[in-house]
Every structure is written in C-alpha cells, then in structure tokens.
Design an enzyme around this catalytic site. Structure first.
Site, PDB file in Angstrom:
ATOM      1  N   HIS A   1      -5.911   3.187   1.074  1.00 32.96           N
ATOM      2  CA  HIS A   1      -4.568   4.036   1.720  1.00 32.96           C
ATOM      3  C   HIS A   1      -5.352   4.515   2.558  1.00 32.96           C
ATOM      4  CE1 HIS A   1      -2.878   2.938  -1.791  1.00 32.96           C
ATOM      5  NE2 HIS A   1      -3.731   4.049  -2.441  1.00 32.96           N
TER       6      HIS A   1
ATOM      7  N   ASP B   1       0.633  -0.963  -0.240  1.00 32.97           N
ATOM      8  CA  ASP B   1       0.224   0.012  -0.323  1.00 32.97           C
ATOM      9  C   ASP B   1       0.852   1.129   0.068  1.00 32.97           C
ATOM     10  OD1 ASP B   1      -1.771   2.003   0.319  1.00 32.97           O
ATOM     11  OD2 ASP B   1      -2.852   1.019   1.765  1.00 32.97           O
ATOM     12  N   HIS B   2       0.897   2.104  -1.322  1.00 29.75           N
ATOM     13  CA  HIS B   2       2.234   2.535  -1.217  1.00 29.75           C
ATOM     14  C   HIS B   2       1.721   3.571   0.220  1.00 29.75           C
ATOM     15  CE1 HIS B   2      -0.507   5.046  -4.226  1.00 29.75           C
ATOM     16  NE2 HIS B   2       0.225   6.014  -3.533  1.00 29.75           N
TER      17      HIS B   2
HETATM   18  C1  BG6 Z   1      -3.877   4.660  -6.962  1.00 31.41           C
HETATM   19  C2  BG6 Z   1      -5.210   4.629  -6.896  1.00 31.41           C
HETATM   20  O1  BG6 Z   1      -4.118   3.482  -5.236  1.00 31.41           O
HETATM   21  O2  BG6 Z   1      -3.911   5.911  -5.518  1.00 31.41           O
HETATM   22  C3  BG6 Z   1      -5.165   5.641  -7.929  1.00 31.41           C
HETATM   23  O3  BG6 Z   1      -5.650   3.150  -7.443  1.00 31.41           O
HETATM   24  C4  BG6 Z   1      -4.987   6.915  -7.588  1.00 31.41           C
HETATM   25  O4  BG6 Z   1      -5.960   5.671  -8.371  1.00 31.41           O
HETATM   26  C5  BG6 Z   1      -3.753   6.377  -6.614  1.00 31.41           C
HETATM   27  O5  BG6 Z   1      -5.219   7.974  -8.050  1.00 31.41           O
HETATM   28  C6  BG6 Z   1      -3.258   8.016  -6.269  1.00 31.41           C
HETATM   29  O6  BG6 Z   1      -1.982   7.809  -5.128  1.00 31.41           O
HETATM   30  P1  BG6 Z   1      -0.678   8.778  -5.034  1.00 31.41           P
HETATM   31  O7  BG6 Z   1      -0.112   8.671  -4.582  1.00 31.41           O
HETATM   32  O8  BG6 Z   1      -1.100  10.030  -6.040  1.00 31.41           O
HETATM   33  O9  BG6 Z   1      -1.707  10.158  -4.058  1.00 31.41           O
END
Ligand code: BG6
Length: 499
Positions: free
Chosen positions: A245, A182-183
């Site tokens: 997230h 989960d980044h």
């Molecule tokens: C991803 C989603 O996991 O996270 C996307 O699938 C979203 O829809 C993205 O745009 C958002 O990540 P960040 O790091 O750009 O906030």
C-alpha cells in the site's frame, strides 16, 4: 454500465476480508448498478455451511461494515446471488466439486461460463489454489469465456517467495489472466493523484526537489490486530503495509508523467520510480527504520484496549511489529535529496491516511527581522487526504488584518464531499469491476511486486539478525515509539500532527 455476466468464486469466503471489504464492495457496486446482470457469488471455504447459513452469516457480519445510505432491497438482491461450497483448499477433489457446482450455477443463473476466482485466503494457499483450479480444467479459456484470478496481498513474504509464487502462477495461468490486487490503487483519492498532478498546470512544475523539502506518507489505524493474529503474527506491519500500500501510493506521488493512461504506460512509470529508490544499507536500516509494538493503552474514545501480546492468537513474547516508520531516498533528477518518510501502525490515535508535501521555505529576508524575529516563515504544506475526509488542503501564510505586519498560517481546503457528495467505498469496487471488465491498469505487475520486495530485503535481513526488541514500546492510542519522532528530529523535521 453493468459488468459482463460472470460468477465470482471467493476462496476464503468466511474470512475477515470477505466480510469487511468484499461484500461491502459488492453491495456498493450493486447500488451503483454495476454488478453484472447475470451474476452469482460462490463462497468456498472449509466451514460447514449451507448456502442458506452462509447468507445468514453475511447478513450478520458483513452488513455492519456498510457505510452511507442503506438499501435493504439492494442488500437482499446481493445476498440472493450467494451460494456456498464447502471444501479444503488443498484437496484436488474439492476442485472437481467446484467445477460441477460452477456448471450447475451457469445453468441456474444463466451465466455464460466466465469465472473470476478471488483468493481471499491466507497467502500460503495461493499457489495450491491456482494449481488445483487449473488441474480441474477451470483455468483454460475456451469458446470466448474468460477465467481470471485475483491474488490478494501479501504476494509472497519476501523477494524469493514472491518469485516462486509468480512462477507457480505463470505455470498454470497466462499473465493477462492474473490480477494482483492492492486495494489502495482502487481508492478514488489515490487515483485522483494522477488527475491532480497531470491535469493541473500549476502543480507539476513545482513537484520536484527545487521546491519540495520532503514528503510524508502516513497510514494510521486505530484498529488493533482484530481476529487476524494467525496471519499478522507471521507478517507484521512492514510486510502487511509497506511493500504494497505505501509504496503504491509513493509510486503514484513520485512517478514521472506517463505518455498516456494506458495500463502499461502507467505501470512502467511506477516501476521506474520504485527502481530508483535507493535500497538501504545495513547501517542505514539501523538509523532509517523504526519498529514498534503496541502496549495496552487508552484510545481517544476513552476505551482501554489490550496490548498486542494479549490479543487472541498472539504469542505472549511476540516480536511482531505493529508499527513501522522509515525514510527512503529516490535517486532521480526530480527527487534527489528529498526524503520520503513513511509510517504506518495499528492502535494509533485515529484513522488518518494521507500524503503530506512540505515545500521549501520561502526566501524571506524581508520578513525575518521585523516580523519573525529571525525565525523562518512557515513552509507551505500540501496535504492529500486519502481517507477519511477525502480532500486536499494547502497551508499558506497570510497577513493578519491590522496595522501591524503579522503573519498567520491559513488553509485552502478542497473536500470531496462538498463537490461530489459522500460516496462510501472500500477501494475494492473499482478493482472488482475492472477485473470483470478485463482492465488491468490498477493491478500490479510482477516486476513492480518484485522491486518492492527487493527494497524490503535489507530491512528484513537486518531486523531478523538483531536481538529481540524491547517490545512493547508504545502505548495504544499514541503515535508509535519515540524513536519514530527522533528519526525526523535528527534531520530537523517533524511528523505532521494529523487531526
Ligand atoms: C490491509 C491490511 O491490506 O489493509 C490491514 O492487511 C489493514 O492490516 C488494511 O488494516 C487497511 O486498509 P484500509 O482500506 O482500511 O486503509
């Protein structure tokens, strides 16, 4: 330190995730000299590329996503490590070819047989890919080589499918080989929440229901669905963002102090707080959740953008939500009675990812009559900005200089840039590096994923039983449907105006 030598196999190598996040993350790792000394990237996907045309594709399409100082040398070095193998993810023969190619690359690049398999594919392939990797003998760790599997989100599309996927993975890999990513947990600012909360004596004693009125977590994006309709149509904003997230951020904001920063101690506390969230009853789903879908509209940069239903690959009568807001309660001594409001959406007026902590009103009898004419003193508000303009600010009340006693809200602000400079990152760098190092701290355990889906179940059930929505219900460039404002207004509160 550079990570241990290995080959990173990216399934879905020509997809959006590889271009937008993984290659930029690998570039930043290379810039920081953290990529392994002996390293190769092997892209696998259905498209008919040679290694050379694949490198050109990444040159064309991924470089545009880099931020900050650019070094052509570093980029060239990275692209030189890239190789490509065409293959159908469901075809066992493709994995025989993969095994052969990995042997060749080990010889050519002097890598020692460590493989990091990264599933950057649509989730429907996860189980099959894992099974076929094992079928080709590539999952077994022998002679001190490691084999690790990174599983992207969404991990399943509900509780049942998450469990099935987990079982399938565990049939062929050991738990310690699985890295459920989960980044958001890789973002510096999210990791800093732990330091902020547990390394500062002034924060933790007032981090509870006695002092905090409510918490808001916002992940707003100006982007639309881009070219991801085939995935997003089946997912929607809730599945795409909330159980992963937003609940990841919530779990770090709300967890109890762990006894150490060991992987399992932190994850135990995260799991505990998620288990303490009260699942919504069907009636509460009606009153505590809001969904929306964007219409055509004008974004803050003046550009008119199409409605979700007009985006390529989206059904003209799509019922998929692109916005969701909801409120949750955590049934614990620390948080009883403190609502956590979550909202996320596409085509909102800007990119704002932040947590707002609103403190209770100060007991202000002294100010009321003469200064405020019976209004209340503004409550203190702490904003933890995850991205962009990473930092933390605290709103306090100050006396306006002069003879008369007048109050004005002012802000104390800490910005990462001022202290640490601007370090561009996607959130994936730390996680890719940690996986190469074998450190699972920032990855999700199966129980955390399942608890998160459990919380989504009543919402998904009630939503799917309701008649079609009056979508679209917010214009692109607005803060979601008006019902999202009403959700808070009913409780005498309002969303923070992000700017
Ligand atoms: C991803 C989603 O996991 O996270 C996307 O699938 C979203 O829809 C993205 O745009 C958002 O990540 P960040 O790091 O750009 O906030």
């Amino acid at each position: 330190l550079p990570a241990p030598s290995c080959i990173m196999v990216i399934f879905g190598a020509a997809g959006d995730l590889a271009k937008r996040k993984l290659f930029p993350a690998l570039y930043y790792l290379s810039l920081a000299n953290q990529l392994p000394e002996k390293f190769a990237i092997l892209g696998v996907s259905r498209e008919d590329f040679s290694s050379e045309t694949y490198r050109e594709l990444m040159n064309r399409e991924s470089r545009a996503h880099l931020d900050g100082d650019y070094s052509q040398d570093v980029w060239n070095r990275l692209v030189k490590c890239c190789h490509y193998l065409q293959g159908d993810f469901r075809d066992p023969a493709a994995y025989q070819a993969l095994a052969k190619k990995l042997c060749e690359l080990d010889d050519q690049c002097k890598t020692p047989g460590n493989y990091l398999f990264y599933m950057a594919t649509p989730p429907t392939f996860f189980g099959d890919i894992a099974g076929h990797i094992a079928g080709a003998g590539l999952a077994a760790e022998q002679d001190g080589h490691w084999r690790r599997l990174v599983i992207e989100k969404p991990f399943g599309r509900d509780l049942q499918s998450a469990r099935v996927l987990n079982r399938r993975l565990l049939e062929v890999f050991d738990e310690r080989q699985l890295y459920r990513i989960d980044h958001y947990l890789g973002k510096e600012t999210v990791q800093n929440f732990l330091t902020f909360r547990f390394a500062n004596g002034v924060i933790e004693p007032i981090w509870n229901r006695r002092y905090i009125d409510h918490v808001q977590i916002t992940v707003a994006e100006p982007l639309g669905v881009e070219n991801r309709a085939s995935y997003y149509e089946g997912a929607g904003a809730l599945r795409d963002m909330i159980p992963n997230h937003l609940l990841a951020v919530l779990s770090i904001i709300a967890m109890e102090p762990p006894i150490s920063f060991d992987a399992d101690e932190i994850r135990n506390e995260q799991a505990k707080v998620l288990r303490a969230i009260q699942p919504l009853t069907p009636e509460e789903v009606l009153t505590h959740t809001v969904r929306g879908q964007y219409d055509t509209g004008v974004m803050p940069d003046g550009k008119r953008v199409p409605a979700y239903r007009q985006e390529p690959g989206v059904a003209p009568d799509s019922e998929t939500e692109t916005f969701v807001a909801l409120s949750l309660m955590i049934d614990s001594w620390r948080w009883a009675g403190v609502p956590f409001y979550l909202r996320t959406g596409k085509r909102l007026p800007g990119r704002f990812t932040e947590v707002m902590i609103q403190y209770r009103h100060a007991p202000n009898a002294a100010f009321k009559r003469s200064v405020l004419k019976d209004r209340q003193v503004e409550p203190n508000v702490m904003v933890l900005r995850i991205q962009p303009s990473e930092g933390i600010s605290l709103g306090i009340n100050a006396k306006v200089p002069g003879q008369a006693l007048r109050l004005s809200p002012v802000e104390m602000d800490f910005s990462y840039d001022d202290y640490f400079g601007h370090e561009p990152s996607t959130g994936y760098e730390t996680l890719i590096y940690d996986c190469m190092q074998g450190d699972p701290t920032l990855f999700k355990r199966a129980d955390i994923i399942e608890t998160s889906w459990q919380l989504m179940e009543p919402i998904l059930d009630v939503w799917s039983a309701l008649p079609p929505r009056d979508f679209p219900n917010y214009a692109a460039g607005e803060w979601g449907p008006s019902a999202a404002d009403e959700l808070l207004q009913r409780e005498g509160r309002s969303w923070r105006v992000c700017s």
